[in-house]
Design a protein around this motif. Structure first.
Motif, short mmCIF file in Angstrom:
data_model
loop_
_atom_site.label_atom_id
_atom_site.label_comp_id
_atom_site.label_asym_id
_atom_site.label_seq_id
_atom_site.Cartn_x
_atom_site.Cartn_y
_atom_site.Cartn_z
N VAL A 46 1.06 -1.32 0.26
CA VAL A 46 0.13 0.30 0.27
C VAL A 46 1.16 1.37 0.11
O VAL A 46 1.32 1.41 0.93
CB VAL A 46 -1.20 -0.23 1.20
N SER A 47 0.54 2.23 -0.99
CA SER A 47 0.90 3.49 -0.42
C SER A 47 0.14 4.89 -0.02
O SER A 47 -0.41 5.33 -1.17
CB SER A 47 1.66 4.12 -1.85
N PRO A 48 0.47 4.32 1.69
CA PRO A 48 -0.85 5.40 1.90
C PRO A 48 -0.73 7.29 1.62
O PRO A 48 0.11 7.19 1.24
CB PRO A 48 -0.46 5.32 2.90
N GLY A 49 -1.69 7.44 1.63
CA GLY A 49 -2.04 9.10 1.04
C GLY A 49 -3.16 10.04 0.97
O GLY A 49 -3.95 9.03 1.70
N ARG A 50 -2.57 11.27 1.21
CA ARG A 50 -3.55 12.09 1.64
C ARG A 50 -4.74 12.41 1.02
O ARG A 50 -5.78 12.03 2.28
CB ARG A 50 -2.88 13.17 2.05
N ASP A 105 5.71 4.12 2.10
CA ASP A 105 5.29 2.81 0.84
C ASP A 105 5.34 1.93 2.16
O ASP A 105 6.09 1.29 3.20
CB ASP A 105 5.99 2.33 0.15
N VAL A 106 4.37 0.79 2.16
CA VAL A 106 4.54 0.19 3.69
C VAL A 106 4.10 -1.48 2.96
O VAL A 106 3.02 -1.98 1.59
CB VAL A 106 2.54 0.05 4.55
N THR A 107 4.11 -2.72 3.62
CA THR A 107 3.68 -4.32 3.13
C THR A 107 2.95 -3.96 4.19
O THR A 107 2.96 -4.16 5.49
CB THR A 107 4.78 -5.02 3.17
#
Length: 165
Positions: A123-127, A150-152
């Motif tokens: 996932v690429s968390p975004g505002r 960016d996370v797993t």
């Protein structure tokens, strides 16, 4: 003197057996956790206890359609099984050739078979998308927790010793 060294040897052997048993028990898997970690550094941002059948979901705003998307997963061992999707409009990346139902204006894709099964989810968390991670009903602001990195997301088995520490 022979009796003393025999007693000492039996005591040492008993202690070694007890320590081996304690070590095995402490290192045996006893629980699962959902881990959210940085793709590049491995830094752990979140860990949440989960069990077999726990629900893990990502909720976010679709970047083009600007509408809510909800992806639901079920914990199955070390696997995340995508079981359901909810979305408010069709757009890039959303299923358009599957049977959906409409519930209160929301399109629901709830197939009998899993949508997909994953060992990890990137996932690429975004505002703008405002990614939220939901674990068994507990909500986490994924953007704030990860500082937008960016996370797993994956499941790990934890030993009794790891749970205690």
């Amino acid at each position: 003197m022979g009796r003393l060294s025999s007693l000492t040897a039996r005591t040492a052997l008993s202690l070694a057996v007890v320590l081996a048993i304690v070590g095995l028990v402490a290192s045996a898997p006893v629980g699962s956790v959902l881990v959210v970690e940085d793709v590049h550094t491995g830094e752990r941002y979140l860990t949440e206890s989960v069990g077999e059948g726990s629900t893990v979901a990502l909720e976010y705003t679709h970047s083009v359609e600007k509408s809510r998307v909800y992806d639901e997963y079920r914990v199955d061992g070390d696997t995340l099984v995508n079981t359901r999707m909810e979305f408010e409009s069709y757009g890039w990346g959303l299923p358009s050739r599957v049977d959906v139902t409409t519930v209160n204006g929301t399109l629901v894709y709830d197939p009998a078979e899993p949508i997909t099964e994953l060992d990890s989810l990137s996932v690429s968390p975004g505002r703008i998308a405002d990614h939220t991670l939901i674990v068994d009903g507990r909500r986490h602001d994924l953007v704030a927790a990860t500082r937008g990195n960016d996370v797993t997301i994956h499941i790990e088995q934890r030993s009794l010793l790891e749970m205690i520490l």
